[in-house]
Design an enzyme around this catalytic site. Structure first.
Site, PDB file in Angstrom:
ATOM      1  NE  ARG A 169     -26.113  -9.406 -22.912  1.00 33.56           N
ATOM      2  CZ  ARG A 169     -26.048  -8.214 -23.457  1.00 33.56           C
ATOM      3  NH1 ARG A 169     -26.826  -7.893 -24.473  1.00 33.56           N
ATOM      4  NH2 ARG A 169     -25.224  -7.301 -22.993  1.00 33.56           N
ATOM      5  CD1 TRP A 219     -17.694  -2.772 -22.864  1.00 34.59           C
ATOM      6  CD2 TRP A 219     -18.818  -0.937 -22.246  1.00 34.59           C
ATOM      7  NE1 TRP A 219     -18.069  -2.933 -21.553  1.00 34.59           N
ATOM      8  CE2 TRP A 219     -18.758  -1.823 -21.139  1.00 34.59           C
ATOM      9  CE3 TRP A 219     -19.480   0.284 -22.089  1.00 34.59           C
ATOM     10  CZ2 TRP A 219     -19.331  -1.522 -19.901  1.00 34.59           C
ATOM     11  CZ3 TRP A 219     -20.056   0.586 -20.861  1.00 34.59           C
ATOM     12  CH2 TRP A 219     -19.975  -0.317 -19.774  1.00 34.59           C
ATOM     13  CD  GLU A 257     -20.074  -7.026 -18.113  1.00 31.48           C
ATOM     14  OE1 GLU A 257     -20.988  -7.747 -17.693  1.00 31.48           O
ATOM     15  OE2 GLU A 257     -19.721  -6.963 -19.304  1.00 31.48           O
ATOM     16  CG  ASP A 270     -18.556 -11.425 -23.270  1.00 34.74           C
ATOM     17  OD1 ASP A 270     -18.916 -12.500 -22.767  1.00 34.74           O
ATOM     18  OD2 ASP A 270     -19.207 -10.364 -23.154  1.00 34.74           O
ATOM     19  CD  GLU A 276     -23.957 -11.473 -24.680  1.00 33.89           C
ATOM     20  OE1 GLU A 276     -23.729 -12.358 -23.835  1.00 33.89           O
ATOM     21  OE2 GLU A 276     -23.630 -10.285 -24.524  1.00 33.89           O
TER      22      GLU A 276
HETATM   23  C1  GCV Z   1     -24.575 -11.362 -17.226  1.00 34.01           C
HETATM   24  C2  GCV Z   1     -21.383 -10.112 -21.203  1.00 34.01           C
HETATM   25  C3  GCV Z   1     -22.860  -9.966 -21.382  1.00 34.01           C
HETATM   26  C4  GCV Z   1     -23.555  -9.572 -20.091  1.00 34.01           C
HETATM   27  C5  GCV Z   1     -23.194 -10.626 -19.040  1.00 34.01           C
HETATM   28  C6  GCV Z   1     -21.689 -10.651 -18.893  1.00 34.01           C
HETATM   29  C7  GCV Z   1     -21.235 -11.697 -17.898  1.00 34.01           C
HETATM   30  O1  GCV Z   1     -20.799  -8.877 -20.999  1.00 34.01           O
HETATM   31  O2  GCV Z   1     -23.116  -9.027 -22.384  1.00 34.01           O
HETATM   32  O3  GCV Z   1     -24.930  -9.537 -20.323  1.00 34.01           O
HETATM   33  O4  GCV Z   1     -23.809 -10.328 -17.815  1.00 34.01           O
HETATM   34  O5  GCV Z   1     -21.107 -10.964 -20.125  1.00 34.01           O
HETATM   35  O6  GCV Z   1     -20.893 -12.773 -18.353  1.00 34.01           O
HETATM   36  O7  GCV Z   1     -21.235 -11.442 -16.714  1.00 34.01           O
END
Ligand code: GCV
Length: 722
Positions: free
Chosen positions: A181, A573, A304, A395, A423
């Site tokens: 990001r 998603w 994730e 998010d 982002e």
């Molecule tokens: C670092 C979101 C972002 C991911 C990020 C995640 C997080 O999903 O798209 O890129 O991962 O947040 O904060 O862990």
């Protein structure tokens, strides 16, 4: 011919003189261009007395001398002791400080400072002092800021103490230099050349951070690579830590939970396994051999795809506490992230009982998961564990209500996590000043201990007596010459630091000082550019996600609109999961009739947002599925209001463009043109967002875009194909 040559020569010279590549950030220290003010400052500052023995005082002194000599355009008398000095800097004992500022109850702590005008031997002197070296460093930067922003320094009486202890940047930088990001080039950490090669940026980076009060940095991505914990990399990390140390910046690393397997040769990473615990203990001891003031670990676990304690049937507390035990003897801390949305098997029983647009209409609303998983663990963590919570429940959306976890864990310090990198905010092509977003969350009232229990007071520990306090910001920094790609991206780094130091600063005040230091003190410029900054976030919300819409951007990359996407791997998603548009209306019902996420807030907040009549319209579709013809407070129907907001967003970007055009003569040509071009891209993107979203939502509302609005220049299929 000769004349033309001269003209060309001066044109080129002029252009070079005014060119500014943005590398110097807000620390430019160019000679003050207002002759009377310059003379006034020169009259007051006749010399500097600054005894400096420690590394921190040495860099502070260099900064002060370089800064003042640059701003005043002349050499200064600088000495350890001298009579002509009018600026006196140093560390004083607290009793002496109390007697100078005549306040016995004041405690500057280990980072606070004061700047006062005081008569010494019948002459006015400016004292910059603190009880600690780092306090002096912060005081020096504040004093320079006064001059950089053309403030009066005649009768100074400033006392400043940070509200939050740990003010930390989180870099999502991978070891291969790709920044997750990140939109400003590659990672600034050149692992290949470290530890031998110390790039100039490694010095300017902590300087810039210290100037705004940031005192910690997590060098690596939360989607972690255990390699950074090997000897080869620890030597590199130590080299960075050595450069950062004088600037009072602590280094932290992300710990991949499976590291004992990945690099330790063990068969398990179970946090209750003795070998695993010993492995972490030894690893931590080794880290402190390299970096004696190492800050600790930031951990993303069971989210994730990241490994974590739940993979072994253990809790987040088991995992965090194991690391905390290893760090405790060295005073290190664990910052464990609450951004989790893997659904553990135990919570899965009610899921997927309904469908929505062919997708599971999960009763496990992602909104609720962090709270569901962490609230029951309150009180189960070691003293040196904090839980890092994203500002909102989903998010980093352009607008989110505050996370219901704030206020819900009285026995566990909670860390605020903001995202500085854009982002979901148009990435590096959109001018979006984030201070209003940060403030909106910090000022939100949780009502957890009655009216006035704002999120900021949860974070600063004053509501729950947290012993450790912290605020984190996901960095927007890369190796682009100007650090952040968009020249105004620097303002978000700056604002994060300033608000982490003191959340009482207003976005306008922070924008004002950033503009003056970064561009010019010319009032015409400052006022107009400040207007652009202050309206920019609301503008973006309007053309992307008005009235509480959220997470409708392109899946994966999160760039551009894609409200129609319904085929991503997990229900949550998909944009359709979040907006839930159908022939009746639009929005996510989070009331008791829906996912009941609102029940996670205190009763006052829940009651306010549950009732459509008292719910702030900016959050309406976050919590309610509303009919298309619902009458809004403006008298318009919901559909009309949606159209109005999307069009207003685009209009505002056009206003920003025109306003910027009018500032041409106040800005160096290089940055003027960069911003001009980026605003033109932003305008195109705003139109793209507006047209794509309205054409798509219109397939459900079946209502017309009001005839007086400009018509979308393409059909929905065109936008879907982009
Ligand atoms: C670092 C979101 C972002 C991911 C990020 C995640 C997080 O999903 O798209 O890129 O991962 O947040 O904060 O862990």
């Amino acid at each position: 011919m000769k004349k033309i040559c001269f003209a060309v020569y001066f044109l080129i010279r002029g252009a070079t003189l005014f060119a500014e590549d943005g590398y110097r950030l807000w620390l430019r220290y160019d000679k003050i261009d207002n002759p009377s003010l310059l003379q006034h400052y020169r009259n007051i500052i006749s010399g500097i007395q600054f005894p400096a023995s420690s590394p921190t005082l040495i860099v502070a002194k260099k900064e002060l001398v370089d800064g003042l000599e640059g701003l005043l355009g002349k050499k200064l008398n600088v000495a350890e002791r001298q009579n002509i000095a009018s600026v006196r800097v140093g560390t004083f004992s607290m009793p002496l400080i109390n007697s100078i500022i005549k306040n016995d109850n004041l405690n500057l702590g280990n980072e606070g400072f004061f700047i006062v005008t005081k008569k010494i031997n019948g002459k006015n002197n400016i004292l910059i002092a603190a009880d600690s070296d780092m306090g002096v460093l912060y005081g020096v930067f504040q004093f320079l800021r006064l001059l950089q922003t053309h403030q009066s320094i005649e009768k100074l009486s400033i006392i400043s103490i940070p509200k939050i202890q740990n003010r930390i940047l989180n870099h999502w930088d991978n070891l291969n230099r790709i920044v997750e990001r990140g939109y400003a080039g590659a990672s600034i950490w050149n692992w290949h050349l470290l530890p031998g090669y110390i790039d100039k940026r490694y010095i300017d980076y902590p300087r810039a951070n210290a100037s705004i009060g940031i005192n910690g940095t997590v060098l690596t991505n939360v989607n972690a690579n255990a390699l950074v914990l090997t000897k080869l990399y620890l030597e590199k990390v130590a080299a960075l830590a050595n450069v950062f140390r004088p600037y009072h910046i602590k280094v932290y690393l992300t710990a991949r939970f499976s590291a004992p397997i990945d690099i330790g040769g063990l068969k398990t990473a179970d946090p209750l396994n003795v070998d695993v615990r010993n492995w972490w203990k030894q690893k931590v001891d080794e880290i402190y051999n390299y970096i004696p003031d190492f800050g600790g670990f930031l951990v993303k676990a069971n989210s994730e795809g990241q490994p974590g304690p739940q993979s072994y049937g253990r809790t987040h507390a088991d995992g965090a506490d194991m690391l905390a035990d290893a760090l405790a003897p060295h005073n290190g801390i664990v910052i464990w992230r609450a951004f989790v949305y893997d659904i553990p098997a135990t919570q899965n029983t009610n899921a997927e009982t309904q469908t929505f647009a062919g997708l599971p209409y999960s009763l496990n609303d992602r909104f609720k998961q962090a709270y569901n998983e962490f609230k029951p663990l309150d009180g189960k963590f070691r003293k040196n564990v904090s839980i890092q919570v994203k500002n909102g429940p989903i998010d980093f959306q352009p607008r989110e209500p505050f996370s219901p976890l704030f206020g819900a864990m009285p026995q566990t310090p909670l860390v605020m996590e903001f995202q500085i990198t854009q982002e979901y905010l148009g990435q590096a092509t959109n001018l979006v000043y984030e201070a209003p977003l940060f403030k909106e969350c910090l000022d939100a009232d949780t009502y957890i201990k009655g009216k006035g229990s704002i999120v900021a007071k949860v974070i600063d520990g004053s509501l729950e007596n947290y012993s450790v306090t912290a605020m984190s910001g996901v960095a927007n920094i890369g190796n682009e010459r100007n650090w952040t790609a968009h020249p105004f991206g620097q303002a978000n780094w700056y604002a994060f630091g300033r608000l982490a130091w003191d959340y009482n600063f207003s976005p306008a005040q922070v924008a004002d000082e950033w503009l003056r230091q970064t561009f010019t003190n010319d009032l015409h410029f400052v006022e107009a550019a400040k207007k652009i900054m202050l309206m920019s976030r609301e503008t973006l919300v309007n053309y992307m996600t008005p009235l509480g819409l959220h997470h409708i951007m392109g899946t994966g990359h999160h760039y551009g609109p894609a409200p129609w996407v319904s085929n991503a791997g997990r229900a949550d998603w998909n944009p359709v999961y979040y907006h839930r548009a159908d022939s009746v209306g639009i929005g996510f019902d989070r009331t008791e009739k829906g996912s009941n996420a609102l029940s996670q807030y205190s009763v006052e907040v829940k009651t306010q947002w549950e009732d459509v009549n008292s719910c702030d319209e900016k959050y309406l579709l976050w919590f309610h599925h509303m009919p298309w013809n619902y009458k809004m407070r403006s008298g318009k129907t919901l559909w009309e209001e949606l159209c109005y907001k999307y069009y207003a967003g685009v209009d505002s970007v056009r206003w920003m463009q025109t306003t910027w055009e009018g500032l041409k003569n106040y800005v160096d040509i290089e940055r003027f043109e960069q911003v001009q071009m980026l605003l033109a891209i932003q305008e195109k993107e705003a139109v793209w967002w507006r047209n794509a979203c309205l054409l798509y939502f219109q397939t459900f509302s079946k209502m017309p875009i009001p005839p007086n609005y400009e018509k979308p220049d393409h059909d929905l299929e065109y936008y879907k194909a982009l």
